[in-house]
Design a protein around this motif. Structure first.
Motif, PDB file in Angstrom:
ATOM      1  N   LEU A 131       0.827  -1.203   0.000  1.00 28.02           N
ATOM      2  CA  LEU A 131       0.000   0.000   0.000  1.00 28.02           C
ATOM      3  C   LEU A 131       0.862   1.255   0.000  1.00 28.02           C
ATOM      4  CD1 LEU A 131      -2.867  -0.997   2.451  1.00 28.02           C
ATOM      5  CD2 LEU A 131      -2.836  -1.083  -0.050  1.00 28.02           C
ATOM      6  N   TRP A 179      -6.475   0.232  -8.493  1.00 23.73           N
ATOM      7  CA  TRP A 179      -6.926  -0.009  -7.101  1.00 23.73           C
ATOM      8  C   TRP A 179      -7.777  -1.269  -7.016  1.00 23.73           C
ATOM      9  CZ3 TRP A 179      -4.486   2.027  -3.261  1.00 23.73           C
ATOM     10  CH2 TRP A 179      -3.842   3.267  -3.413  1.00 23.73           C
ATOM     11  N   ASP A 212      -6.468   4.693 -12.927  1.00 24.30           N
ATOM     12  CA  ASP A 212      -6.023   4.380 -11.565  1.00 24.30           C
ATOM     13  C   ASP A 212      -7.012   3.543 -10.768  1.00 24.30           C
ATOM     14  OD1 ASP A 212      -3.724   5.605 -12.091  1.00 24.30           O
ATOM     15  OD2 ASP A 212      -3.802   7.034 -10.423  1.00 24.30           O
ATOM     16  N   ASN A 213      -8.295   3.819 -10.958  1.00 23.31           N
ATOM     17  CA  ASN A 213      -9.250   3.025 -10.184  1.00 23.31           C
ATOM     18  C   ASN A 213      -9.215   1.559 -10.574  1.00 23.31           C
ATOM     19  OD1 ASN A 213      -9.892   5.174  -8.698  1.00 23.31           O
ATOM     20  ND2 ASN A 213     -11.860   5.613  -9.730  1.00 23.31           N
ATOM     21  N   VAL A 266     -10.497   2.174  -0.503  1.00 27.53           N
ATOM     22  CA  VAL A 266      -9.684   0.970  -0.662  1.00 27.53           C
ATOM     23  C   VAL A 266      -8.592   0.951   0.401  1.00 27.53           C
ATOM     24  CG1 VAL A 266      -8.011  -0.226  -2.137  1.00 27.53           C
ATOM     25  CG2 VAL A 266     -10.125   0.654  -3.127  1.00 27.53           C
ATOM     26  N   LEU A 267      -7.904   2.084   0.552  1.00 32.92           N
ATOM     27  CA  LEU A 267      -6.854   2.161   1.575  1.00 32.92           C
ATOM     28  C   LEU A 267      -7.439   1.935   2.960  1.00 32.92           C
ATOM     29  CD1 LEU A 267      -4.778   5.155   0.200  1.00 32.92           C
ATOM     30  CD2 LEU A 267      -3.912   2.846   0.666  1.00 32.92           C
ATOM     31  N   ALA A 285       0.271   3.703  -3.034  1.00 33.27           N
ATOM     32  CA  ALA A 285      -0.232   5.053  -2.763  1.00 33.27           C
ATOM     33  C   ALA A 285       0.790   6.088  -3.214  1.00 33.27           C
ATOM     34  CB  ALA A 285      -0.528   5.204  -1.267  1.00 33.27           C
ATOM     35  N   ILE A 310      -5.498  -4.066  -6.848  1.00 33.82           N
ATOM     36  CA  ILE A 310      -4.907  -4.171  -5.505  1.00 33.82           C
ATOM     37  C   ILE A 310      -5.855  -4.931  -4.577  1.00 33.82           C
ATOM     38  CG2 ILE A 310      -4.238  -2.834  -3.458  1.00 33.82           C
ATOM     39  CD1 ILE A 310      -3.045  -0.762  -5.430  1.00 33.82           C
ATOM     40  N   SER A 335     -12.473   3.505  -5.194  1.00 34.03           N
ATOM     41  CA  SER A 335     -11.639   4.716  -5.230  1.00 34.03           C
ATOM     42  C   SER A 335     -10.584   4.635  -4.125  1.00 34.03           C
ATOM     43  CB  SER A 335     -12.504   5.965  -5.094  1.00 34.03           C
ATOM     44  OG  SER A 335     -13.212   5.896  -3.888  1.00 34.03           O
ATOM     45  N   PRO A 336      -9.505   5.403  -4.247  1.00 32.26           N
ATOM     46  CA  PRO A 336      -8.336   5.214  -3.370  1.00 32.26           C
ATOM     47  C   PRO A 336      -8.662   5.250  -1.873  1.00 32.26           C
ATOM     48  CG  PRO A 336      -7.845   6.817  -5.089  1.00 32.26           C
ATOM     49  CD  PRO A 336      -9.275   6.453  -5.243  1.00 32.26           C
TER      50      PRO A 336
END
Lengths: 321, 478
Positions: free
Chosen positions: A176, A198, A194-195, A224-225, A180, A201, A220-221
């Protein structure tokens, strides 16, 4: 349980987890590289950053091409964090623990080792790679399933899972951190896909459905994070790994320092994930702290419960009749 | 399968009485093997290799860099021995180990056998295997060598003879058990028609024997297998035995001797007392306080603990004094002396170079003899006269003259043969047999043992450390 065996069991847990996580990562990354058009592509060196092995890589290879990086991470025996090396190390630890594990454990790891030995070179070709990585993951899961269903809940189990949880938390943090760092710092025009990344990921953690149950279909980031860092109920989140680690350590003797440290780390995660959101602004600092915290946990485990804390290593031999 | 080319002559063959007549004990086996085509036989051979790989049966070879772990070399055709014949061998082995243990205990205590002039004193005084530190001790049941792996060979007439007594840390028993496992998977059909004695009870017998040595009268004494570690060639076996017995597998650093002179192991929960140690570490590495000061394989203070009877060690330190190729020559005399019996299993004729006459004979006939250093094991430092060059003969003559006490010689034996599967078909190869004998409170012998076979045509060297293979050994009730 012998302190020496506690150490070996812990490393067995770590190496099996490292095998699975690396296989998942290579699989997901290969997909990303195939799906994203050249404008938004990442470099293969991103994988080296995640595995924190750029320096070692450039000692033997001059360019981070696909074939070099995959070779390095999949079957290079000189690379201690390659899948090949991790499996060998797992098997070597299991070999010294055969009397403490269910009999099938050894046969499974032996089988996994033969599988890598025979097939890793083949998997350098894209055509064979996906199936190979999938089989590697499923062989690791077979091992884990066997452990869950047949290994008695003694200290052997505790150290095995302790190793697996520490390794998983460590790998997820590094993944991550790099993801990130790379993705969120890119110029807007590069971020169209980018999505999609993710999503991969999440896939690398087999987490897509679990994520959607909490967050709905949008990827979306931030969520997800937030999910992979702090979701209490998801077994591969950093938070969940640390919670499991803590409850395992609660059964062990002389655990005061460990518990103190892990409590601090967990509360750091909690404070970070205020209202279910992750603060993107100072992610990098957060990941550094978490990474360091996990390293410290490993050090405490070693000095509290392992033989190396009370007796020196030995390397003598004798001939046998 | 083509057998018309198989001609064991002039040796004693375990399977064929002569070129087209099987021995009664091998009749079923031979009929079955003959019914298989060469192709089928090769398929079974490959299956057995996969099975060995899959089971992870391995042994370790030195100086191979990273590849320390090798698959166990195995030939699929079993070696049958009749149960009636085995009964005699069983008796002979027990008789021999009993006498040897009486001898060791005598040597470390009253030395009656020396005073009575049966065994010359210099064999003991001059022996590097005699440990001063063991003087005056009598271990539990008066037994020093609790585990013996005695090497037997058949001579040209088919008579079993003892080739050597391995009383220090004999290895191979795990392979005996694994070999049977592989045969059961490779030729399951063969077990339907015949009555073959089991070998898998060894770990239970070993556990019972070790438990009978415990200094503390507890239900389940804590037994530890002390290994030199993963780089030892027999590590697989150490781990196997610990696993099969439910014992702890430990290395020197796992153990320590506390102020109460008892032996403990380091565990996650603190220290835990050890009752019996099955050590696979050589005598002189056992205790750096007493022997080899640089040893990291042993446990400081363990001899102190053992002498006070606070821990049992098998085999007892110092047992090696009877595991010496010169002492070997006197075993039939020992049997007579201690048990007043004739030796059931004969020795191989041995010339002792410390005796003037034998020395001369050895020097004059070196081309026909096998010359062995008395203290070595594992097939190291041996000269096989008929296979050696003139220069090697000369070199050994010099070595012997310089230190006659250190050498014995024996006639080159016509070791028996048995069929093995080679790439070219079936051929005879020489073999020996290592049964394992346990002595604690009781005495017990394996049903059969480890058959070791020289995989190279004509070779007489069967040691796995020297490229030998092995076979499953059947004691068959006929």
């Amino acid at each position: 349980m012998l302190s020496r065996n506690a150490e070996r069991t812990y490393w067995l847990g770590r190496y099996v987890e490292r095998t699975e996580d690396t296989a998942r990562l290579l699989n997901a990354f290969t997909h990303v590289m195939m799906d994203i058009p050249s404008s938004g592509k990442l470099g293969w060196d991103v994988l080296l950053k995640i595995m924190a092995s750029e320096e070692l890589f450039y000692e033997s290879y001059d360019k981070a091409t696909e074939s070099n990086v995959i070779k390095f991470l999949l079957c290079d025996e000189e690379n201690p964090s390659s899948i090949r090396s991790a499996v060998k190390a797992a098997r070597e630890n299991a070999r010294t623990l055969r009397d403490r594990l269910p009999a099938e454990a050894w046969e499974m790891l032996n089988d996994l080792n033969l599988f890598l030995k025979k097939g890793a070179e083949e998997a350098l070709h894209q055509r064979n790679r996906f199936q190979f990585l999938k089989d590697t993951v499923s062989k690791c899961q077979r091992f884990n399933g066997m452990v869950r269903t047949t290994l008695s809940r003694t200290q052997v189990y505790e150290f095995l899972i302790l190793g697996a949880c520490i390794e998983r938390a460590d790998m997820t943090t590094r993944l991550l951190d790099v993801a990130a760092g790379v993705l969120l710092s890119r110029a807007d025009n590069l971020r169209t896909f980018d999505n999609h990344i993710w999503l991969e990921i999440l896939k690398a953690h087999n987490a897509v459905m679990m994520y959607r149950m909490v967050n709905g279909p949008m990827i979306s980031p931030k969520p997800v994070l937030s999910f992979l860092i702090g979701e209490d109920e998801f077994p591969r989140s950093i938070k969940h790994c640390l919670d499991s680690t803590k409850s395992l350590a609660e059964n062990l003797p002389r655990n005061e320092t460990f518990i103190k440290n892990i409590d601090a780390l967990i509360s750091n995660l909690d404070s970070y994930k205020q209202h279910g959101k992750v603060q993107l602004e100072d992610l990098s600092e957060f990941f550094d702290e978490t990474q360091q915290g996990i390293n410290e946990l490993h050090q405490i485990i070693a000095t509290t419960w392992f033989l190396s804390a009370v007796a020196p290593e030995q390397t003598q031999t004798q001939t046998e009749v | 399968m083509k057998w018309n080319t198989y001609d064991p002559a002039p040796f004693f063959d375990e399977v064929l009485e002569d070129i087209d007549k099987p021995r009664p004990v091998a009749a079923n086996l031979l009929k079955y093997i003959k019914s298989l085509s060469n192709e089928e036989l090769q398929i079974r051979k490959e299956a057995s290799q996969l099975c060995i790989e899959g089971m992870g049966v391995s042994f370790t070879v030195y100086s191979e860099g990273n590849n320390i772990d090798r698959d166990w070399p195995f030939d699929i055709i079993p070696r049958p021995i009749s149960a009636d014949e085995w009964e005699q061998v069983d008796k002979g082995l027990k008789q021999r180990l009993k006498a040897l243990n009486l001898f060791i205990n005598d040597v470390y205590n009253d030395q009656k056998i020396i005073k009575d002039g049966v065994v010359p004193g210099h064999l003991i005084d001059g022996s590097s295997n005699y440990l001063e530190a063991c003087k005056g001790i009598t271990p539990p049941h008066g037994v020093w060598a609790n585990i013996s792996g005695t090497d037997l060979v058949r001579d040209g007439e088919g008579t079993f003879r003892v080739l050597e007594d391995n009383l220090r840390v004999p290895s191979g028993v795990s392979y005996m058990i694994e070999n049977r496992g592989v045969t059961k998977r490779t030729f399951p059909e063969l077990f339907d028609e015949q009555s073959i004695m089991p070998v898998s009870d060894y770990p239970i017998k070993l556990y019972e024997m070790l438990a009978s040595l415990s200094p503390r009268n507890v239900d389940a004494p804590l037994i530890a297998v002390l290994t030199p570690g993963i780089y030892n060639s027999a590590y697989f076996e150490h781990s196997f035995l610990a696993q099969e017995m439910g014992a702890q597998l430990v290395e020197g650093a796992d153990l320590f001797v506390d102020e109460d002179d008892c032996v403990y192991m380091h565990t996650v929960n603190g220290k835990r007392m050890v009752d019996v140690i099955y050590r696979r570490v050589d005598d002189t590495f056992l205790d750096p306080e007493v022997f080899n000061k640089d040893s990291m394989l042993g446990v400081p203070g363990i001899m102190r603990s053992w002498k006070q009877g606070k821990v049992a060690i098998a085999n007892a330190p110092g047992s090696g004094v009877a595991d010496d190729k010169a002492v070997y020559a006197y075993v039939p005399d020992m049997i007579k002396y201690y048990l007043d019996e004739e030796a059931i299993l004969p020795n191989v004729k041995t010339y002792l170079c410390h005796i003037e006459e034998d020395l001369q004979y050895t020097l004059d006939n070196i081309e026909e003899l096998v010359v062995k250093p008395v203290n070595e094991s594992g097939g190291y430092g041996i000269l096989i006269g008929p296979r050696a060059t003139k220069e090697e003969h000369e070199e050994f003559r010099k070595l012997i003259k310089a230190n006659p006490r250190n050498y014995v010689s024996q006639p080159t034996l016509s070791l028996s043969t048995a069929p093995v599967v080679t790439d070219a078909g079936i051929s005879p190869r020489h073999l020996d047999l290592r049964p394992f004998i346990l002595q604690g409170k009781d005495c017990w012998v394996t049903k059969g043992g480890l058959t070791r076979v020289a995989m190279t045509e004509g070779s007489l060297v069967v040691n796995s450390s020297q490229g030998g293979g092995s076979k499953d050994t059947w004691i068959v009730e006929t």
